[in-house]
Design an enzyme around this catalytic site. Structure first.
Site: not given
Length: 336
Positions: A27, A54, A294
């Site tokens: 990605q 992956y 975050e």
């Protein structure tokens, strides 16, 4: 950043673990991936999860390059074996001795390290005797190529059998890596009690339910451009089970709870997973460094009992606790 013991072992892992499934090597660009790893380190994350499958081994390469200048003793690297990689020949998958031994060597080379802290069986192999698999893992540990052994998405009976064999072979099974979130709680009935009894921890993937619990997907509206739900290679199939108006409407009702606690909805979701005492770590993924900052802030957050009860009431019937395809009743996964 808080740390927790992994199972009954002496290994401490950061309770927020950075994982690179669906991101590194696919990605996001490698430069951005490296920045994400750097940010994870900066916020105190010491545990990094990947797998040989992956991005067909590329994710391991990217992680190894990003971590190569770090003090090895200060980080924990997890990887996995089971799914096929490379040309996908007859022995390029599963948990046979041949595949495990060849896979650990490949993973170490790509990760640029002499050992991994945790080597995990990515799925249960119904076609290989469990005794063969566990003997191979015992030899991997004795060779120093892996310090600890775990599994991923194994059911309670499989975990118990593997635990017993590991003990007889002189090593310890310390972890299971299941999907777990406010919306997906199928491990609670059998896997968690069994694991607690045996001294095995959960390292949970998808604590934000592939982004659904962040609140960015709204009922009655198309998925945001560039989100995981629009990326066929980035988890669209996994997330689609949650993308209906009933679920999305319930998720939006979590927003006032998060606001009262001065948390984002994603932080609330990660913190919720960490309230389970059998959980050692929640794996977060990120395509941008700010997402790591975050979510890492969820470390150390304590959710009072009344808040947990409100979350249960808000989500109600959209919570998946015992789907048709639980680990207890799932069909055999064929490796090839």
């Amino acid at each position: 950043m808080k740390h927790r013991y992994l199972g009954n072992s002496g290994l401490k892992v950061s309770e927020i673990c950075f994982g690179n499934w669906l991101t590194h090597g696919s990605q996001v660009e490698n430069e951005t991936a490296a920045k994400c790893v750097r940010t994870a380190l900066d916020v105190g994350i010491t545990s990094f999860d990947t797998a040989d499958v992956y991005a067909n081994t590329v994710a391991e390469q990217v992680l190894g390059k990003a971590l190569k200048n770090e003090r090895r003793e200060s980080i924990e690297i997890f990887t996995k074996v089971y799914w096929p990689t490379g040309p996908k020949g007859p022995n390029d998958c599963g948990l046979s001795r041949k595949h495990i031994m060849e896979s650990i060597n490949g993973s170490l080379k790509r990760l640029k390290t002499d050992y991994v802290d945790l080597y995990q069986a990515h799925r249960y192999d119904h076609d290989t005797p469990l005794e063969e698999t566990m003997q191979a893992f015992a030899d991997v540990v004795r060779s120093g190529k892996a310090l600890y052994i775990g599994v991923s998405e194994w059911d309670a009976a499989q975990i118990r059998a593997a635990h017993d064999l590991a003990r007889s072979l002189g090593f310890q099974l310390v972890s299971n890596q299941p999907q777990y979130s406010m919306l997906w709680r199928v491990i609670e009935e059998w896997v968690v009690p069994t694991s607690t009894e045996l001294g095995i921890s959960q390292i949970c993937w998808s604590p934000v339910a592939q982004g659904v619990l962040s609140g960015k997907y709204l009922p009655g509206r198309p998925a945001p451009e560039g989100s995981r739900a629009t990326d066929a290679l980035g988890g669209a199939n996994t997330i689609k089970r949650h993308l209906n108006d009933e679920v999305l409407t319930a998720v939006q009702r979590l927003a006032p709870i998060a606001e009262e606690l001065d948390l984002t909805m994603a932080q609330l979701a990660v913190a919720w997973v960490l309230q389970n005492p059998n959980v050692a770590a929640a794996i977060i993924g990120a395509s941008k460094p700010k997402q790591i900052v975050e979510n890492a802030a969820a470390s150390g957050v304590v959710l009072p009992g009344d808040v947990l009860a409100r979350i249960d009431a808000v989500l109600g019937e959209v919570v998946v606790r015992n789907p048709m395809l639980t680990a207890q009743n799932s069909p055999k996964v064929r490796p090839c």
